[in-house]
Write an enzyme that holds these catalytic residues in place. Structure first.
Site, PDB file in Angstrom:
ATOM      1  N   ASP A  73       0.828  -1.199   0.000  1.00  0.00           N
ATOM      2  CA  ASP A  73       0.000   0.000   0.000  1.00  0.00           C
ATOM      3  C   ASP A  73       0.871   1.262   0.000  1.00  0.00           C
ATOM      4  O   ASP A  73       0.601   2.217  -0.726  1.00  0.00           O
ATOM      5  CB  ASP A  73      -0.919  -0.020   1.216  1.00  0.00           C
ATOM      6  CG  ASP A  73      -1.778   1.226   1.313  1.00  0.00           C
ATOM      7  OD1 ASP A  73      -2.693   1.384   0.487  1.00  0.00           O
ATOM      8  OD2 ASP A  73      -1.528   2.035   2.225  1.00  0.00           O
ATOM      9  N   GLU A 102      -1.614  -5.378  -3.982  1.00  0.00           N
ATOM     10  CA  GLU A 102      -0.666  -4.654  -3.128  1.00  0.00           C
ATOM     11  C   GLU A 102       0.375  -5.609  -2.549  1.00  0.00           C
ATOM     12  O   GLU A 102       1.565  -5.269  -2.462  1.00  0.00           O
ATOM     13  CB  GLU A 102      -1.405  -3.927  -2.011  1.00  0.00           C
ATOM     14  CG  GLU A 102      -2.262  -2.774  -2.503  1.00  0.00           C
ATOM     15  CD  GLU A 102      -3.019  -2.077  -1.398  1.00  0.00           C
ATOM     16  OE1 GLU A 102      -3.340  -0.886  -1.559  1.00  0.00           O
ATOM     17  OE2 GLU A 102      -3.305  -2.724  -0.351  1.00  0.00           O
TER      18      GLU A 102
END
Length: 226
Positions: free
Chosen positions: A50, A121
């Site tokens: 992220d 991610e």
């Protein structure tokens, strides 16, 4: 037997040195829970991915668009939202390789947007740990520009300087004529001068943006639009 996750590695355009990183990135918590702690899920990698995704995307918009902070944030957010990441993951074929628990598999977890977004991610973080930031950045930049419908920013200051120097070796000057508002929300007014003549005026939330607006107005008055 073929190489593990060969298809996904081909889609990523990256070959892992440590394939266990990719396997962990593809391991959902439902699978890890069923294995009773004998395997690690992808949540830690998702956390790292992220941040990597946010950095690379912010860098892309900062370098390519001369927008104020609020606009940059809005456009970055659109490219890293769950729906966008789900689309990236689908294009790479991540869902087909996910390790899910039996219940999650029956409930269609391979197509669930939240799971696919998190897995994207996590895979990004795995690439980063295995090959470095440059390799991770390559993957992100395969998607962001292609899904980006914004118009590239024009550097009006450079364009104006090029126009002026076609005739003579002179530089334009930018003068701040007013700065108002509290420190966290300033507004600047700028004039662009050539000798004693005002060529254009601009207003912006930063000196840089105000200068660009002044140069844009000057070019427009010269009949040059872009």
């Amino acid at each position: 037997m073929g190489e593990k996750y060969a298809g996904l590695q081909k889609n990523l355009g990256y070959k892992f040195k440590d394939i266990s990183l990719l396997e962990t990135a593809l391991t959902h918590s439902s699978y890890a829970n069923e294995k009773k702690g004998t395997t690690e899920c992808n949540e830690r990698l998702e956390f790292l991915g992220d941040s990597i995704l946010g950095f690379v995307t912010a860098k892309y918009f900062f370098q390519n668009y001369d927008y104020p902070e609020g606009e940059l944030t809005k456009h970055r957010s659109a490219k890293v939202c769950e729906n966008a990441l789900c689309q990236y993951a689908t294009e790479l074929g991540i869902g087909e390789e996910l390790r899910l628990g039996n219940g999650e598999t029956r409930m269609g977890g391979r197509e669930r947007p939240s799971i696919l977004a998190d897995a994207f991610e996590a895979v990004l973080a795995a690439v980063f740990l295995d090959g470095g930031l440059e390799e991770a950045e390559k993957i992100v930049l395969r998607f962001i520009p292609r899904h980006d419908k914004l118009e590239k920013a024009v550097d009006y200051k450079t364009l104006l300087q090029e126009v002026i120097q076609q005739n003579r070796e002179e530089n334009v000057d930018y003068v701040v004529t007013e700065a108002s508002g509290p420190p966290h929300n300033r507004t600047f007014k700028v004039e662009v001068h050539l000798n004693s003549n005002v060529l254009g005026r601009g207003v912006g939330k930063s000196k840089k943006n105000a200068e660009q607006e002044a140069a844009k107005e000057a070019l427009a008055l010269m009949g040059i639009t872009k």
